[in-house]
Design an enzyme around this catalytic site. Structure first.
Site, PDB file in Angstrom:
ATOM      1  N   HIS A 131       0.145  19.967   2.392  1.00  0.00           N
ATOM      2  CA  HIS A 131      -0.943  20.926   2.640  1.00  0.00           C
ATOM      3  C   HIS A 131      -1.407  20.806   4.091  1.00  0.00           C
ATOM      4  O   HIS A 131      -2.027  21.709   4.630  1.00  0.00           O
ATOM      5  CB  HIS A 131      -2.118  20.704   1.673  1.00  0.00           C
ATOM      6  CG  HIS A 131      -2.923  19.486   1.973  1.00  0.00           C
ATOM      7  ND1 HIS A 131      -2.474  18.209   1.693  1.00  0.00           N
ATOM      8  CD2 HIS A 131      -4.130  19.325   2.564  1.00  0.00           C
ATOM      9  CE1 HIS A 131      -3.378  17.322   2.081  1.00  0.00           C
ATOM     10  NE2 HIS A 131      -4.385  17.982   2.610  1.00  0.00           N
TER      11      HIS A 131
ATOM     12  N   LYS B 232       1.932  11.565   6.391  1.00  0.00           N
ATOM     13  CA  LYS B 232       1.709  10.260   7.030  1.00  0.00           C
ATOM     14  C   LYS B 232       1.585   9.179   5.976  1.00  0.00           C
ATOM     15  O   LYS B 232       0.967   9.379   4.936  1.00  0.00           O
ATOM     16  CB  LYS B 232       0.390  10.357   7.825  1.00  0.00           C
ATOM     17  CG  LYS B 232       0.036   9.175   8.647  1.00  0.00           C
ATOM     18  CD  LYS B 232       0.393   9.383  10.103  1.00  0.00           C
ATOM     19  CE  LYS B 232       0.272   8.142  10.944  1.00  0.00           C
ATOM     20  NZ  LYS B 232       1.280   7.121  10.624  1.00  0.00           N
TER      21      LYS B 232
ATOM     22  N   LYS C  91      -6.625   9.835   0.705  1.00  0.00           N
ATOM     23  CA  LYS C  91      -7.260   9.018   1.746  1.00  0.00           C
ATOM     24  C   LYS C  91      -7.484   9.826   3.030  1.00  0.00           C
ATOM     25  O   LYS C  91      -8.554   9.807   3.623  1.00  0.00           O
ATOM     26  CB  LYS C  91      -6.322   7.837   2.033  1.00  0.00           C
ATOM     27  CG  LYS C  91      -6.852   6.780   2.939  1.00  0.00           C
ATOM     28  CD  LYS C  91      -5.839   5.655   3.117  1.00  0.00           C
ATOM     29  CE  LYS C  91      -5.422   5.033   1.792  1.00  0.00           C
ATOM     30  NZ  LYS C  91      -4.571   3.853   1.964  1.00  0.00           N
TER      31      LYS C  91
ATOM     32  N   LYS D  85       4.728   8.024   1.866  1.00  0.00           N
ATOM     33  CA  LYS D  85       4.921   6.573   1.846  1.00  0.00           C
ATOM     34  C   LYS D  85       6.412   6.273   1.813  1.00  0.00           C
ATOM     35  O   LYS D  85       7.191   7.079   1.299  1.00  0.00           O
ATOM     36  CB  LYS D  85       4.252   5.962   0.604  1.00  0.00           C
ATOM     37  CG  LYS D  85       3.872   4.508   0.782  1.00  0.00           C
ATOM     38  CD  LYS D  85       2.596   4.363   1.600  1.00  0.00           C
ATOM     39  CE  LYS D  85       2.180   2.939   1.799  1.00  0.00           C
ATOM     40  NZ  LYS D  85       0.842   2.872   2.408  1.00  0.00           N
TER      41      LYS D  85
ATOM     42  N   SER E  62      -4.316   5.262  13.267  1.00  0.00           N
ATOM     43  CA  SER E  62      -2.973   5.827  13.438  1.00  0.00           C
ATOM     44  C   SER E  62      -3.071   7.269  13.941  1.00  0.00           C
ATOM     45  O   SER E  62      -2.277   7.713  14.771  1.00  0.00           O
ATOM     46  CB  SER E  62      -2.217   5.825  12.115  1.00  0.00           C
ATOM     47  OG  SER E  62      -1.545   4.607  11.924  1.00  0.00           O
TER      48      SER E  62
HETATM   49  P1  NAD Z   1       0.863  -8.012   4.743  1.00  0.00           P
HETATM   50  O1  NAD Z   1       2.296  -8.101   4.400  1.00  0.00           O
HETATM   51  O2  NAD Z   1       0.468  -8.128   6.170  1.00  0.00           O
HETATM   52  O3  NAD Z   1      -0.001  -9.090   3.936  1.00  0.00           O
HETATM   53  C1  NAD Z   1      -0.046  -9.219   2.562  1.00  0.00           C
HETATM   54  C2  NAD Z   1      -0.444 -10.654   2.239  1.00  0.00           C
HETATM   55  O4  NAD Z   1      -0.710 -10.767   0.854  1.00  0.00           O
HETATM   56  C3  NAD Z   1       0.638 -11.670   2.590  1.00  0.00           C
HETATM   57  O5  NAD Z   1       0.066 -12.725   3.334  1.00  0.00           O
HETATM   58  C4  NAD Z   1       1.138 -12.135   1.220  1.00  0.00           C
HETATM   59  O6  NAD Z   1       1.602 -13.477   1.227  1.00  0.00           O
HETATM   60  C5  NAD Z   1      -0.124 -11.979   0.389  1.00  0.00           C
HETATM   61  N1  NAD Z   1       0.153 -11.871  -1.042  1.00  0.00           N
HETATM   62  C6  NAD Z   1       1.129 -11.203  -1.663  1.00  0.00           C
HETATM   63  N2  NAD Z   1       1.004 -11.323  -2.996  1.00  0.00           N
HETATM   64  C7  NAD Z   1      -0.060 -12.095  -3.219  1.00  0.00           C
HETATM   65  C8  NAD Z   1      -0.691 -12.581  -4.390  1.00  0.00           C
HETATM   66  N3  NAD Z   1      -0.231 -12.290  -5.595  1.00  0.00           N
HETATM   67  N4  NAD Z   1      -1.792 -13.351  -4.253  1.00  0.00           N
HETATM   68  C9  NAD Z   1      -2.280 -13.634  -3.040  1.00  0.00           C
HETATM   69  N5  NAD Z   1      -1.729 -13.193  -1.884  1.00  0.00           N
HETATM   70  C10 NAD Z   1      -0.633 -12.439  -1.976  1.00  0.00           C
HETATM   71  O7  NAD Z   1       0.399  -6.616   4.125  1.00  0.00           O
HETATM   72  P2  NAD Z   1      -0.850  -5.732   4.570  1.00  0.00           P
HETATM   73  O8  NAD Z   1      -0.380  -4.756   5.589  1.00  0.00           O
HETATM   74  O9  NAD Z   1      -2.014  -6.602   4.862  1.00  0.00           O
HETATM   75  O10 NAD Z   1      -1.103  -4.895   3.228  1.00  0.00           O
HETATM   76  C11 NAD Z   1      -1.842  -5.425   2.135  1.00  0.00           C
HETATM   77  C12 NAD Z   1      -2.344  -4.283   1.274  1.00  0.00           C
HETATM   78  O11 NAD Z   1      -3.131  -3.403   2.083  1.00  0.00           O
HETATM   79  C13 NAD Z   1      -1.255  -3.416   0.649  1.00  0.00           C
HETATM   80  O12 NAD Z   1      -1.721  -2.954  -0.607  1.00  0.00           O
HETATM   81  C14 NAD Z   1      -1.163  -2.242   1.596  1.00  0.00           C
HETATM   82  O13 NAD Z   1      -0.642  -1.079   0.982  1.00  0.00           O
HETATM   83  C15 NAD Z   1      -2.634  -2.082   1.976  1.00  0.00           C
HETATM   84  N6  NAD Z   1      -2.848  -1.354   3.243  1.00  0.00           N
HETATM   85  C16 NAD Z   1      -2.309  -1.797   4.412  1.00  0.00           C
HETATM   86  C17 NAD Z   1      -2.579  -1.101   5.580  1.00  0.00           C
HETATM   87  C18 NAD Z   1      -2.089  -1.569   6.932  1.00  0.00           C
HETATM   88  O14 NAD Z   1      -2.505  -0.974   7.942  1.00  0.00           O
HETATM   89  N7  NAD Z   1      -1.283  -2.599   7.029  1.00  0.00           N
HETATM   90  C19 NAD Z   1      -3.355   0.076   5.536  1.00  0.00           C
HETATM   91  C20 NAD Z   1      -3.897   0.489   4.315  1.00  0.00           C
HETATM   92  C21 NAD Z   1      -3.639  -0.250   3.173  1.00  0.00           C
END
Ligand code: NAD
Length: 473
Positions: free
Chosen positions: A67, A72, A96, A108, A364
């Site tokens: 839309h 992204k 979002k 995604k 972003s």
């Molecule tokens: P990341 O890979 O940098 O970090 C994730 C962390 O969670 C790692 O340190 C991992 O070891 C830990 N982890 C995994 N499973 C676990 C568990 N069961 N218990 C405890 N710790 C656990 O990832 P991120 O970029 O920080 O993303 C984390 C979440 O945030 C995801 O759901 C992602 O979709 C969401 N997110 C990320 C962004 C971004 O800009 N990176 C933006 C919006 C949403």
């Protein structure tokens, strides 16, 4: 092979939340069905050379809604990735972006690998091949679909994507806008790496600033007395904890893969981070109570819980054990709809993922604008602002005969840097969006949660886009 064992109907959960909100809108059913549908799901496999043989990699890119264009959304590297998860995450991106008024559709990507099991060379091969597959099918481009980092990916992977895209599209002026979350040296933007966590901290600060809402859940307004537990010490978790501590909260608990630690006096997040880097674990951090079962860490006493790891962490199994009064969803989909119902009955507040972690896509968007305009924010006006501020101060001093102390003069005179402009745009977005959602919660009879309110606002905005496009009569 693709992982199916961990599929937990995440997309169905997102649709369930959508449906709960849709009943509070007046849009025709067909339009609601179109908004909810995943427009394009591209599943593909490709081989990479490994050791003496080959390995076939499973990958996806889902464009949930066009839309608005481009679409992204991040790219996730995890051996838990599956089609349902990528569809759910793509859908969440659509809602979002609408919440925070970022003019993109949702998308995604996912690659089913555990990056820890691959060398840097292999990861580069996988990323470049993935990008090439997206180019072949027109699933990437500054005006088509723009990936970003997510779980398991970061600046390094975004550089490989940008470089591959530019190589395959020589002379395309806006090529760098094909991906965000790039390093500064490759025309990324200052503040992007920490943006999601910073946004989470702004979201929580805004939520706890409303005294009447806090009174309803037995808390005082402000962050000063708040104890926080964070799950996941990755990009989002680390930065959420860091900025919450900076804003005055106490980080009393941290949960990672290997276990959880708790200290009612609080942790210095950088010290824990350094300890983990040195020893490979958060366990063993001096002065902390330890839990070998990481999930136990979520259930310790605190006011705010920030799940910032993965989806489906708070379920009917454990939600009743959660002591926090506020769950701020740094991760996407950490709370199941059933668990949210119970938590709401327990008079808790959930700050929903689609708003709470929208800081990343907001910045972003700023990076994409920077790439399309080919100039850093502040470059044109920084010196001009500084000169005119200085002239103003000089004039005031000469008219009043009083002089302004040097440190104040410096503060008033200086023009805004790129980082200051980015953070100010992010802060404004998070504050404005929180109150927009809260307004809907207060004004729509029957709406009980911030998530439903966020969905209502989002659905309304997307519906208007469809109507403006003339796609819908
Ligand atoms: P990341 O890979 O940098 O970090 C994730 C962390 O969670 C790692 O340190 C991992 O070891 C830990 N982890 C995994 N499973 C676990 C568990 N069961 N218990 C405890 N710790 C656990 O990832 P991120 O970029 O920080 O993303 C984390 C979440 O945030 C995801 O759901 C992602 O979709 C969401 N997110 C990320 C962004 C971004 O800009 N990176 C933006 C919006 C949403």
């Amino acid at each position: 092979m693709a992982n199916t064992a961990n599929e937990k109907n995440f997309f169905a959960d997102v649709c369930k939340n959508f449906d709960s909100a849709a009943q509070f809108t007046a849009h025709p059913e067909g339009l609601l069905t179109q908004i909810k549908a995943c427009n394009s799901v591209y599943r593909f496999q490709f081989p990479i050379r490994r050791g003496n043989g080959f390995e076939v990699i499973d990958a996806w890119r889902v464009e949930h809604s066009q839309h608005m264009n481009p679409t992204k959304g991040g790219i996730r590297y995890s051996d838990m990735v599956n089609e349902d998860e990528v569809m759910a995450l793509a859908a969440l991106m659509t809602y979002k972006c609408a919440i925070v008024n970022v003019p993109f559709g949702g998308a995604k990507g996912g690659i089913c690998i555990n990056p820890k099991n691959y060398t840097i060379g292999e990861l580069e091969n996988i990323t470049r091949r993935y990008t090439t597959e997206l180019i072949k099918k027109n699933f990437i481009g500054p005006g088509i679909d723009v990936p970003a980092p997510d779980y398991g990916t970061g600046e390094r992977e975004m550089s490989w994507i940008a470089d591959t895209y530019m190589t395959m599209n020589p002379g395309q002026l806006d090529a760098l806008g094909c991906v965000t979350g790039k390093p500064i040296a490759l025309h990324g933007i200052r503040g992007r790496k920490e943006a999601t966590g910073r946004g989470v901290a702004y979201a929580i600060r805004e939520c706890v600033s409303v005294a009447e809402d806090m009174a309803k859940i037995g808390l005082k307004a402000g962050l000063g007395d708040k104890r926080v537990i964070v799950q996941g010490l990755g990009n989002v978790g680390y930065h959420s904890a860091k900025f919450l501590a900076e804003f005055g909260a106490t980080i009393v608990g941290l949960c990672e893969f290997e276990g959880a630690i708790y200290n009612e006096n609080g942790f210095n997040i950088d010290e824990v981070f350094a300890h983990r880097k040195l020893t490979g674990s958060i366990l063993g951090f001096p002065g902390a109570v330890e839990f070998k079962n990481s999930m136990e860490g979520l259930e310790q006493p605190c006011d705010i819980l920030v799940p910032a790891a993965l989806e489906n962490q708070l379920t009917v199994e454990n939600i009743r054990n959660i002591k926090a009064k506020i769950i701020a969803e740094g991760a996407n989909g950490p709370t199941t709809p059933e668990a949210e119902e119970i938590f709401t009955e327990m008079r808790g507040i959930i700050i929903p993922d689609m708003y709470c972690n929208a800081g990343g896509v907001t910045v972003s968007y700023f990076e994409w604008l920077k790439n399309l305009s080919h100039v850093a924010f502040g470059r044109m006006e920084n010196r001009y602002a500084e000169n005119s501020n200085r002239n103003l101060i000089n004039t005031l001093e000469s008219l009043t005969g009083k002089s302004i102390p040097a440190e104040h003069r410096l503060m008033i005179v200086k023009g805004a840097s790129e980082l200051e402009l980015v953070n100010s745009g992010l802060e404004d977005t998070m504050i404005h969006s929180y109150h927009e959602i809260r307004e809907t919660l207060l004004s729509k009879a029957g709406v009980k949660t911030l998530r439903t309110a966020a969905f209502v606002g989002s659905i309304d905005k997307i519906a208007v886009s469809y109507m403006n496009l003339g796609v819908w009569p």
